[in-house]
Write a protein that holds these residues in place. Structure first.
Motif, PDB file in Angstrom:
ATOM      1  N   HIS A  11      47.796 -13.517   3.128  1.00 21.29           N
ATOM      2  CA  HIS A  11      46.357 -13.037   3.994  1.00 21.29           C
ATOM      3  C   HIS A  11      46.591 -11.878   4.795  1.00 21.29           C
ATOM      4  O   HIS A  11      47.656 -11.686   5.269  1.00 21.29           O
ATOM      5  N   TYR A  12      45.483 -11.168   4.850  1.00 24.66           N
ATOM      6  CA  TYR A  12      45.560  -9.930   5.871  1.00 24.66           C
ATOM      7  C   TYR A  12      44.290  -9.879   6.447  1.00 24.66           C
ATOM      8  O   TYR A  12      43.183 -10.403   6.303  1.00 24.66           O
ATOM      9  N   ILE A  13      44.319  -8.910   7.642  1.00 27.23           N
ATOM     10  CA  ILE A  13      42.844  -8.768   8.341  1.00 27.23           C
ATOM     11  C   ILE A  13      42.428  -7.694   8.029  1.00 27.23           C
ATOM     12  O   ILE A  13      43.098  -6.646   8.269  1.00 27.23           O
ATOM     13  N   PRO A  18      39.638 -11.785   8.094  1.00 28.03           N
ATOM     14  CA  PRO A  18      40.697 -12.069   7.462  1.00 28.03           C
ATOM     15  C   PRO A  18      40.491 -12.463   5.976  1.00 28.03           C
ATOM     16  O   PRO A  18      39.277 -12.757   5.431  1.00 28.03           O
ATOM     17  N   TYR A  41      47.331  -6.697  10.190  1.00 29.50           N
ATOM     18  CA  TYR A  41      48.188  -8.046  10.410  1.00 29.50           C
ATOM     19  C   TYR A  41      48.241  -8.598   9.353  1.00 29.50           C
ATOM     20  O   TYR A  41      47.008  -8.787   8.464  1.00 29.50           O
ATOM     21  N   VAL A  42      48.997  -9.316   9.178  1.00 27.07           N
ATOM     22  CA  VAL A  42      49.350 -10.050   7.528  1.00 27.07           C
ATOM     23  C   VAL A  42      49.978 -11.536   8.248  1.00 27.07           C
ATOM     24  O   VAL A  42      50.216 -11.822   9.199  1.00 27.07           O
ATOM     25  N   TRP A  43      49.638 -12.500   7.261  1.00 29.16           N
ATOM     26  CA  TRP A  43      50.151 -13.927   7.651  1.00 29.16           C
ATOM     27  C   TRP A  43      50.289 -14.712   6.252  1.00 29.16           C
ATOM     28  O   TRP A  43      49.568 -14.188   5.196  1.00 29.16           O
ATOM     29  N   ASP A  49      52.487 -17.091  13.343  1.00 26.86           N
ATOM     30  CA  ASP A  49      51.095 -16.596  13.664  1.00 26.86           C
ATOM     31  C   ASP A  49      51.016 -15.375  12.878  1.00 26.86           C
ATOM     32  O   ASP A  49      52.049 -14.848  12.093  1.00 26.86           O
ATOM     33  N   TRP A  50      50.092 -14.600  13.013  1.00 27.25           N
ATOM     34  CA  TRP A  50      49.604 -13.488  12.362  1.00 27.25           C
ATOM     35  C   TRP A  50      50.588 -12.313  12.872  1.00 27.25           C
ATOM     36  O   TRP A  50      50.945 -12.367  14.265  1.00 27.25           O
ATOM     37  N   ASP A  51      50.992 -11.301  12.362  1.00 26.06           N
ATOM     38  CA  ASP A  51      52.150 -10.364  12.779  1.00 26.06           C
ATOM     39  C   ASP A  51      51.636  -9.188  11.962  1.00 26.06           C
ATOM     40  O   ASP A  51      51.159  -9.244  11.039  1.00 26.06           O
TER      41      ASP A  51
END
Length: 66
Positions: A11-13, A18, A41-43, A49-51
């Motif tokens: 996933h990405y923002i 998201p 931010y990706v997850w 958590d998102w990073d």
């Protein structure tokens, strides 16, 4: 159904919030098209958590260095 064995877990923002789940191949295409940048931010499941993309080993390697 996709028989290639791709896992859609990333996933990405983006601009509108998201987005995902996506395969690593789709993430690579988004990096190549500069939709996902090093500070995006990706997850994925398993991450606490998102990073930022530049901090995530699997994604960091998708960015070209020149």
């Amino acid at each position: 159904m996709n028989n290639s064995g791709e896992q859609f877990e990333w996933h990405y923002i983006g601009r509108f919030g998201p987005l995902g789940p996506l395969s690593i191949e789709q993430m690579e295409e988004l990096v190549r098209d500069e939709v996902i940048q090093s500070d995006s931010y990706v997850w994925r499941p398993g991450m606490p958590d998102w990073d930022r993309a530049m901090n995530v080993l699997e994604i960091r390697g998708l960015f070209k260095t020149s």
